[in-house]
Motif scaffolding. Structure first.
Motif, PDB file in Angstrom:
ATOM      1  N   PRO A 292      -1.056  -3.122  -9.491  1.00  0.00           N
ATOM      2  CA  PRO A 292      -0.907  -3.656  -8.127  1.00  0.00           C
ATOM      3  C   PRO A 292      -2.246  -3.918  -7.459  1.00  0.00           C
ATOM      4  O   PRO A 292      -3.296  -3.515  -7.936  1.00  0.00           O
ATOM      5  CB  PRO A 292      -0.150  -2.530  -7.412  1.00  0.00           C
ATOM      6  N   GLY A 293      -2.175  -4.570  -6.295  1.00  0.00           N
ATOM      7  CA  GLY A 293      -3.385  -4.925  -5.576  1.00  0.00           C
ATOM      8  C   GLY A 293      -4.132  -6.032  -6.284  1.00  0.00           C
ATOM      9  O   GLY A 293      -3.561  -6.805  -7.047  1.00  0.00           O
ATOM     10  N   GLY A 306      -6.064  -2.836  -2.257  1.00  0.00           N
ATOM     11  CA  GLY A 306      -4.844  -2.246  -2.809  1.00  0.00           C
ATOM     12  C   GLY A 306      -5.066  -1.589  -4.155  1.00  0.00           C
ATOM     13  O   GLY A 306      -6.188  -1.385  -4.608  1.00  0.00           O
ATOM     14  N   GLY A 307      -3.981  -1.239  -4.793  1.00  0.00           N
ATOM     15  CA  GLY A 307      -4.072  -0.664  -6.135  1.00  0.00           C
ATOM     16  C   GLY A 307      -3.214   0.582  -6.257  1.00  0.00           C
ATOM     17  O   GLY A 307      -2.359   0.836  -5.422  1.00  0.00           O
ATOM     18  N   LEU A 308      -3.338   1.322  -7.294  1.00  0.00           N
ATOM     19  CA  LEU A 308      -4.392   1.339  -8.287  1.00  0.00           C
ATOM     20  C   LEU A 308      -4.190   0.248  -9.330  1.00  0.00           C
ATOM     21  O   LEU A 308      -3.134   0.182  -9.971  1.00  0.00           O
ATOM     22  CB  LEU A 308      -4.471   2.708  -8.978  1.00  0.00           C
ATOM     23  N   GLN A 435     -12.320  -1.842 -11.147  1.00  0.00           N
ATOM     24  CA  GLN A 435     -11.154  -1.200 -10.560  1.00  0.00           C
ATOM     25  C   GLN A 435     -10.955  -1.567  -9.092  1.00  0.00           C
ATOM     26  O   GLN A 435     -11.912  -1.645  -8.323  1.00  0.00           O
ATOM     27  CB  GLN A 435     -11.293   0.320 -10.678  1.00  0.00           C
ATOM     28  N   ASN A 436      -9.691  -1.808  -8.703  1.00  0.00           N
ATOM     29  CA  ASN A 436      -9.300  -1.790  -7.301  1.00  0.00           C
ATOM     30  C   ASN A 436      -8.485  -0.517  -7.108  1.00  0.00           C
ATOM     31  O   ASN A 436      -7.390  -0.360  -7.618  1.00  0.00           O
ATOM     32  CB  ASN A 436      -8.523  -3.038  -6.892  1.00  0.00           C
ATOM     33  N   ASP A 441      -9.814   1.022   0.132  1.00  0.00           N
ATOM     34  CA  ASP A 441     -10.998   1.022  -0.729  1.00  0.00           C
ATOM     35  C   ASP A 441     -11.435  -0.419  -0.964  1.00  0.00           C
ATOM     36  O   ASP A 441     -10.725  -1.188  -1.601  1.00  0.00           O
ATOM     37  CB  ASP A 441     -10.702   1.690  -2.071  1.00  0.00           C
ATOM     38  N   SER A 442     -12.598  -0.767  -0.441  1.00  0.00           N
ATOM     39  CA  SER A 442     -13.093  -2.139  -0.536  1.00  0.00           C
ATOM     40  C   SER A 442     -14.495  -2.116  -1.139  1.00  0.00           C
ATOM     41  O   SER A 442     -15.455  -1.678  -0.499  1.00  0.00           O
ATOM     42  CB  SER A 442     -13.132  -2.792   0.847  1.00  0.00           C
ATOM     43  N   VAL A 443     -14.599  -2.559  -2.396  1.00  0.00           N
ATOM     44  CA  VAL A 443     -15.872  -2.641  -3.101  1.00  0.00           C
ATOM     45  C   VAL A 443     -16.000  -4.051  -3.668  1.00  0.00           C
ATOM     46  O   VAL A 443     -15.022  -4.601  -4.192  1.00  0.00           O
ATOM     47  CB  VAL A 443     -15.966  -1.593  -4.225  1.00  0.00           C
TER      48      VAL A 443
END
Length: 583
Positions: A292-293, A306-308, A435-436, A441-443
């Motif tokens: 997801p995300g 989003g995620g993981l 990874q998201n 969490d925004s990278v």
């Protein structure tokens, strides 16, 4: 206060803050809650420091020196550094240079220092001092080998002032992170006596096809950085015109060079050649989302949401020894990571359970924070903190796999050295992913590239449309010789070697995009191998062969393909004239 001590005290303060208990929410993964660190805060202002601007001229004097000095003083006022200016070479003594984090050579010309002054400046650099060369700093001290090495290259000639396209190669360095990949500006564009690419990290280069008078055979660095003899050296070829110093983008470029040379920000300034782009910002061809995300694509960057989940590179499985480099940035205390050595799968947990994650997270436990091999081995925290840029600034990872050894470099400094001993996992075979991690969490990631290390070349025919072979016209070896398709005949003109560095070679020279161009129809030719992006080729899963620098494909021109049909660069469309079988 002695040079570098201020930065060291800032790190000590950050370490003290990191011991404070946290009330942060637990991460999505079933691991212990994190502890905060100063890294999680937005980037703070630089501690106060001083620079010396030196503008003595023993040859041509640029009228722009006054404008340059004004710009540097205004940048200092706005960015917490003090500018002292001099044209007195007597300032170059051990005591005279001691207060300064960096010395700017602002369009100096000719022989400006005597032997004793040169010795004092060499010692200053050896002790960790910074150098910033601006424009005619390359037209200085031709008989001083130390200075030539420091500057990176010396002036040879220049055409008239004119507009040109600057190709920004490194958008993680503070001097270029604010720029688009193409930067159009007017200046006096120097040609240099040597190419600095082998000894410095080239930050930006000139597209010689965009102006008249370039004489560096299509590989024309114009700004670069390097670690040198214990110190730091940054050079920009811009700054001839008075107007340069009123341009916001050029001012920010100059500020970034000063900040890096003064040790206020970190960057990987090691030389870099032979990397193949996996993601250059132009699109996500070859990448797939698992779980997801996902990632948004903007400003040539992928930013997680989003995620993981995980975006993974499906186009190639890496085997043997290789190096992966990528730039990353977080805006706050976010969580992400880079995965290596996992099997093809649309399940992001397959990467977690079968591969290794190199973590990006400001505030987790030591074996689960930035620079760690997640859950297996912490980074050298002191080395990591010394190399790490804070949230809001770009960082560069190099992940180097040799055998089952993984070395992690952050902004050019090795911070972790891990060896896999788990027989169920292997760093030497698998895919690459980013990874998201989850909501909030925004990278961001950009400029993802890879290089095969110590790979043996494969040699033979390159077969394309109608079974014809890629052929060097009449077996000639002159630079610029036409490359075409021709009935396969077993001659040396059709024997190509595919190297681990992404080059495709015949007759001792490389398959090359003329002038480093990107327009449909750009000529493909034979040229002396030079390590530039115009000679990098990446086979795709769909049978096409892509030039990552342009994002376009090797194409047999036209709609009928007879002996002698030339090949050129064209937008990728997977037609039969873009399908190639490599040896």
């Amino acid at each position: 206060m002695p040079r570098k001590l201020i930065a060291a005290l800032a790190l000590i303060a950050a370490a003290a803050l990191s011991a404070t208990p946290s009330a942060a929410a637990a991460p999505e993964r079933p691991f212990p809650p994190s502890a905060p660190a100063a890294q999680a805060a937005q980037a703070a202002a630089d501690p106060h420091y001083e620079i010396l601007v030196f503008s003595k001229t023993a040859g041509f004097r640029h009228s722009s020196i006054d404008d340059g000095l004004t710009a540097l003083r205004e940048l200092g006022t706005a960015n917490n550094f003090t500018v002292d200016a001099t044209e007195d070479a007597g300032a170059f003594t051990t005591a005279g240079l001691a207060p300064y984090e960096a010395v700017v050579f602002l369009s100096t010309t000719g022989d400006v220092l005597n032997d004793a002054q040169q010795t004092a400046f060499e010692q200053y650099i050896n002790d960790g001092g910074g150098y910033v060369g601006v424009h005619a700093a390359a037209d200085t001290e031709y008989d001083w080998p130390f200075y030539e090495g420091l500057a990176g290259a010396l002036f040879q000639s220049h055409p008239a002032v004119q507009s040109a396209t600057v190709q920004v190669e490194d958008r993680a360095h503070d001097a270029t992170a604010h720029l688009d990949r193409a930067w159009q500006r007017t200046d006096e564009w120097y040609n240099y006596r040597t190419n600095p690419r082998a000894s410095a990290r080239v930050l930006a280069s000139l597209d010689e096809s965009s102006y008249s008078g370039g004489s560096m055979s299509g590989d024309h660095p114009i700004a670069w950085c390097k670690d040198y003899e214990g110190g730091r050296a940054f050079y920009t070829g811009g700054g001839h015109t008075d107007e340069s110093y009123g341009q916001a983008e050029f001012r920010r470029h100059l500020l970034g060079g000063v900040r890096w040379a003064a040790g206020m920000t970190e960057s990987d300034c090691r030389p870099e050649t032979g990397y193949t782009s996996l993601f250059d910002g132009s699109g996500t061809s070859g990448w797939s989302q698992a779980g997801p995300g996902g990632f948004t694509l903007a400003d040539d960057s992928l930013t997680s949401y989003g995620g993981l989940g995980m975006m993974w590179y499906t186009a190639k499985e890496f085997t043997g020894d290789y190096s992966v480099k990528l730039d990353w940035k977080m805006d706050d205390d976010s969580n992400s990571g880079v995965f290596l050595g996992f099997p093809a799968s649309d399940d992001p947990w397959s990467a977690v359970n079968n591969g290794y994650e190199i973590q990006i997270d400001a505030t987790d436990s030591p074996d689960r924070t930035t620079g760690s091999v997640y859950g297996f081995q912490a980074a050298d925290i002191a080395a990591r903190d010394a190399a790490l840029n804070p949230p809001g600034e770009w960082n560069t990872y190099e992940l180097r796999v040799t055998g089952e050894r993984l070395e992690i470099f952050l902004n050019g400094r090795r911070i972790n050295d891990f060896t896999n001993t788990d027989p169920a996992r292997s760093l030497r075979q698998g895919h690459i992913g980013i990874q998201n991690h989850g909501d909030g969490d925004s990278v961001s990631f950009r400029n993802i590239r890879a290089k095969v290390l110590n790979a043996g070349p494969s040699a033979g025919e390159v077969k394309g449309v109608n079974g014809k072979c890629l052929d060097v016209d009449n077996s000639q070896t002159a630079d610029g010789t036409k490359v075409q398709v021709w009935t396969c005949n077993g001659t040396a003109a059709q024997r190509w070697t595919v190297q681990g560095d992404g080059t495709v070679r015949a007759l001792g020279k490389c398959l090359d995009v003329s002038g480093g161009g990107s327009a449909d129809g750009t000529r493909i030719q034979l040229w002396t191998c030079n390590g530039t992006g115009s000679q990098s080729w990446q086979p795709q899963a769909d049978g096409t062969v892509r030039n990552p620098q342009s994002g376009k494909c090797l194409d047999a021109s036209g709609g009928t393909w007879n002996d002698g049909t030339p090949v050129h660069l064209w937008t990728c469309h997977t037609g039969p004239n873009q399908k190639w079988n490599l040896p």
